[in-house]
Design an enzyme around this catalytic site. Structure first.
Site, PDB file in Angstrom:
ATOM      1  N   ASN A  89       0.244  -8.328   0.446  1.00  0.00           N
ATOM      2  CA  ASN A  89       1.320  -9.199  -0.023  1.00  0.00           C
ATOM      3  C   ASN A  89       0.857 -10.078  -1.185  1.00  0.00           C
ATOM      4  OD1 ASN A  89       3.232  -8.292   1.826  1.00  0.00           O
ATOM      5  ND2 ASN A  89       2.678  -9.804   3.361  1.00  0.00           N
TER       6      ASN A  89
ATOM      7  N   HIS B 280      -0.744  -8.266   8.596  1.00  0.00           N
ATOM      8  CA  HIS B 280       0.023  -8.903   9.663  1.00  0.00           C
ATOM      9  C   HIS B 280      -0.885  -9.308  10.828  1.00  0.00           C
ATOM     10  CE1 HIS B 280       4.090  -7.046   8.225  1.00  0.00           C
ATOM     11  NE2 HIS B 280       3.579  -7.919   7.369  1.00  0.00           N
TER      12      HIS B 280
ATOM     13  N   TYR C 227       0.576  -0.898   3.923  1.00  0.00           N
ATOM     14  CA  TYR C 227       0.274  -2.078   3.122  1.00  0.00           C
ATOM     15  C   TYR C 227      -0.990  -1.863   2.289  1.00  0.00           C
ATOM     16  CZ  TYR C 227       3.821  -5.106   5.173  1.00  0.00           C
ATOM     17  OH  TYR C 227       5.016  -5.679   5.528  1.00  0.00           O
TER      18      TYR C 227
END
Length: 814
Positions: free
Chosen positions: A222, A272, A281
């Site tokens: 992210n 996460h 990811y």
């Protein structure tokens, strides 16, 4: 021929991209600062570089597979143009992004997703304008229609002052990245007012503060995506400060972590907090890093942090181990396994092969920023993966963009690149509870869970029934067979309570049982194992999700197969408990024969049969199974129908049907101290399986299979391994605390003694091997005392900081 670029700046793209890929590997760490006066030409050069990176170069638009892909892009773009209907709340009638009063959080998420999808459609239209061979190449009237779509969307919903709703990702990453790509591709068609509106909107939703601290949704993949959003907004708005923020904010991603999100020294990649995610990811992170490093190289904002080398090293430690014949193993793809494609697509899923192709392309792209030696080796690895992708060749991948396809073809077409074969090795990843075993002709992956790693992850309505993927799920593939086993419609049709290898209660769980985002983790610590790099012992103290089930499971990874032991299987839920030996998807019409002890079972109808004391079983075109202790095994042939919408909200409702052949050990309702023992032989024929069963007692000794310890001895390999669940003695090994021990005697008179503390709690450990040892050749710093002689006694100091890693001692034996 090279891609023809249209309008001002496009002619600079190929050269700019090539220059950008010459990133030095030994630069000193610096946080980029904004140049006092960045000339407009500097930004134009960077925009040209970005266009080259995301559109691709060096391919022939008239050659396949590019010609067909470009033509389809043009047809889709023309169709979107014809159906565009700007109105309050939407740009297209099928993509409504706003309901003033959504009834549920799910609806709110769905509406925010439409913003991202709208921008992605506009981005594809912009690419159709810029790419050759689309039928819309250089059509300025078409480009202006795309600009009209941008203007409407940012004016109606994505603008400064708008309150965010639904999923943050759509507002900060997915949506703005597509918008900014579109703006850069069509930059010459944008007026100053629209540029200002776009940049103000992105700054509003993704301010500099979004990357001010390395926490929450600003970590790992992210964080890289947020940096990409900020950097691109700097290109569009010609804002040097935004570029400096983006470049500097990458640095927290690079160091190894010891908990939470990021890359671990053992090659684990977690997102996460609790979920192994190299295949989803992690793939996004690789893509983002390769693009940003290439974009900024040679500019005043070049990323020079030497810690970025950790990710170059991770290509072969963290990503390559999970790539096999072009596919990416599902055990590290989290909830992405539930993502089906639109109805009517022949593949039926965004499956392991489609994800694998994208990761391989990202590795090729990252090579441009790595050392010459690394780049050459990665290209050789990529060529091997591509050439062995028999079931799903990358050129047939409907999800692969033109620029990623071009990256793969640059490897395929390079005659100087010689493909590397699959290695023979075992890789254990204690920090993500995963293991990968490779042999010539086959590979296997083990997925477990602990108080460090979640049972599974669901969220955003995805992966609603993945709850047992951490319960000892054992997946395997062949070099030229069974490569489609978990692809296509597997996850839409498989019984989620009977995944291969798991021990699970047959209690039917609610969709999304256990909480979102990997919230549910079993309260166990002994999960992991030990390896010498070739063979391994892995173990899992299993506690079931939403059940009282408890068990000890062990796997011993050898040359021909995997020995699987289970003990202490106990539950009190009033439900049956099964251990699934295997569950093979045969496809919609599969009639693969099941042969048991030489007797072939019916192949064309659904049936269930309990086999009493079988010696072996074989599934045609898959492999064999040996049962050293006999027991009772149930065989089940069934047809199953499922829909992607069953496991992912809002997905395709088209039904798919597959046939399955399942072998399992039924432990009964509320079992007490149940057990099992079997050997999986991937790719073995019926004759080899039968021969293995006939000689198993001479080749394999089960030393223990109890709740206290599980271990085996294979004399021909000089291999002994024991998972000690408690302190005790098994055969020639004694441990004074729970641990995993593997010993491999070599023909040169040495032996490797490998020990680990999967619990990560031991401050001292003593292991004794009752075998004559004449000298200790090497030992790690954790060994405080090593006493050879008639017995070998090893005393280890504090192992709590070793993160479950194997401690290897090499000794001389008689």
């Amino acid at each position: 021929m090279p891609t023809p670029w249209s309008r001002r700046g496009f002619v600079k793209a190929t050269g700019g991209a090539a220059a950008a890929l010459s990133l030095a590997g030994t630069a000193s760490a610096t946080v980029p600062t904004s140049p006092a006066h960045a000339a407009p030409a500097e930004f134009e050069n960077l925009r040209a570089t970005w266009r080259g990176l995301v559109l691709g170069s060096g391919f022939s638009p008239t050659a396949e597979p590019f010609a067909s892909k470009l033509a389809q892009l043009g047809r889709s773009a023309a169709g979107w143009r014809s159906t565009m209907r700007p109105a309050p709340g939407s740009l297209w009638p099928d993509m409504v992004w706003l309901d003033p009063e959504p009834d549920t959080d799910t609806e709110s998420y769905a509406y925010s997703a439409q913003i991202q999808l709208t921008f992605q459609r506009l981005r594809s239209m912009a690419e159709a304008y810029a790419q050759p061979g689309t039928g819309l190449t250089g059509d300025d009237a078409f480009a202006q229609d795309v600009v009209t779509g941008i203007r409407h969307t940012v004016g109606d919903v994505y603008h400064a002052g708008r309150a965010r709703y639904g999923n943050w990702y759509n507002w900060q990453i997915g949506g703005p990245q597509a918008l900014l790509d579109t703006a850069i591709i069509l930059y010459d068609h944008l007026d100053a007012e629209l540029i200002a509106t776009i940049t103000e909107a992105v700054r509003s939703f993704v301010p500099d503060s979004a990357v001010a601290s390395y926490t929450g949704t600003s970590t790992g993949a992210n964080r890289v995506d947020l940096c990409r959003t900020i950097a691109l907004s700097g290109l569009v708005g010609e804002d040097a400060d935004r570029l400096a923020v983006a470049a500097g904010a990458l640095s927290p991603v690079f160091p190894y972590v010891t908990s939470g999100d990021g890359l671990y020294r053992d090659g684990s990649f977690v997102q996460h907090t609790w979920v192994p995610y190299a295949g989803s990811y992690g793939a996004d992170l690789f893509t983002g890093l390769s693009l940003l490093l290439a974009l900024l190289a040679g500019s005043p904002w070049e990323v020079t942090d030497p810690a970025r080398q950790n990710y170059f090293g991770a290509v072969e430690r963290a990503w390559a181990p999970f790539l096999y014949n072009g596919l990416c193993m599902d055990a590290v793809s989290g909830r992405a396994i539930s993502r089906g494609l639109p109805p009517g697509d022949p593949k039926g899923a965004n499956d392991d092969h489609l994800r694998g192709h994208s990761i391989i392309a990202s590795i090729v792209a990252l090579g441009g920023a790595a050392s010459t030696e690394q780049n050459a080796r990665w290209r050789a690895l990529a060529k091997g993966w591509i050439q062995r992708a028999h079931f799903s060749p990358p050129h047939t991948n409907p999800m692969l963009s033109v620029h990623k396809l071009a990256q793969l073809h640059s490897v395929v077409d390079d005659t100087a690149v010689k493909p590397l074969p699959e290695p023979v090795e075992h890789r254990l990843f204690p920090s993500q509870d995963r293991a990968v075993h490779r042999r010539r002709g086959w590979a296997a992956c083990l997925s477990m869970a602990s108080d460090r790693i979640a049972h599974y992850e669901w969220g955003n309505g995805e992966n609603l029934r993945g709850y047992h993927t951490g319960a000892g799920w054992l997946s395997w593939w062949g070099d030229d067979y069974a490569n489609e086993q978990y692809s296509q419609t597997f996850w839409a049709t498989v019984d989620p309570n009977r995944l291969p290898g798991i021990t699970a209660s047959q209690k039917r769980l609610a969709d999304g049982q256990g909480g979102q985002w990997g919230a549910e983790r079993p309260a166990v610590k002994w999960v992991g194992g030990t390896t010498d790099g070739t063979y391994a012992a892995a173990g899992q103290h299993l506690k079931g999700l939403a059940s009282t089930l408890e068990a000890r499971k062990s796997w011993f990874f050898l040359d021909e197969g995997i020995v699987c032991l289970g003990a202490g299987i106990t539950a009190s839920d009033g439900e049956a408990v099964d251990t699934v030996i295997d569950n093979r998807r045969l496809g919609p019409t599969g009639t693969n024969a099941l042969t048991v002890d030489g007797h072939r079972k019916p192949a064309s109808t659904d049936w269930t049969e309990t086999l009493t004391d079988p010696s072996w079983a074989h599934i045609a075109s898959h492999g064999g199974y040996v049962f050293p202790a006999g027991g009772r095994v149930t065989a089940l042939r069934e047809e199953r129908t499922g829909r992607w919408s069953d496991i992912r909200t809002g997905s395709s409702t088209t039904p798919f049907t597959d046939r399955y052949l399942t072998l399992y050990v039924g432990h009964g309702t509320d079992p007490v101290d149940g057990a099992y023992a079997y050997v999986v032989l991937p790719g073995a024929g019926a004759a080899r399986t039968a021969a293995g069963a006939a000689s198993v007692q001479g080749l394999l000794r089960t030393l223990a299979n109890t709740p206290q310890a599980q271990g085996i001895h294979v004399p021909s390999l000089g291999f002994t391994a024991v998972n000690f669940w408690t302190a005790g003695t098994v055969g020639d090994l004694t441990a004074d605390a729970p641990c995993s021990v593997l010993i491999r005697r070599r023909r040169d008179g040495t032996a490797a003694v490998c020990v680990s503390d999967p619990t990560r709690t031991l401050t001292t450990l003593t292991v004794t091997w009752r075998h004559r040892v004449t000298a200790v050749v090497s030992r790690p710093g954790t060994v405080e005392r090593a006493v050879p002689g008639r017995d070998l006694t090893l005393t280890f100091g504090d192992l709590t900081g070793e993160a479950g890693a194997t401690q290897k001692v090499v000794v001389k034996t008689e």
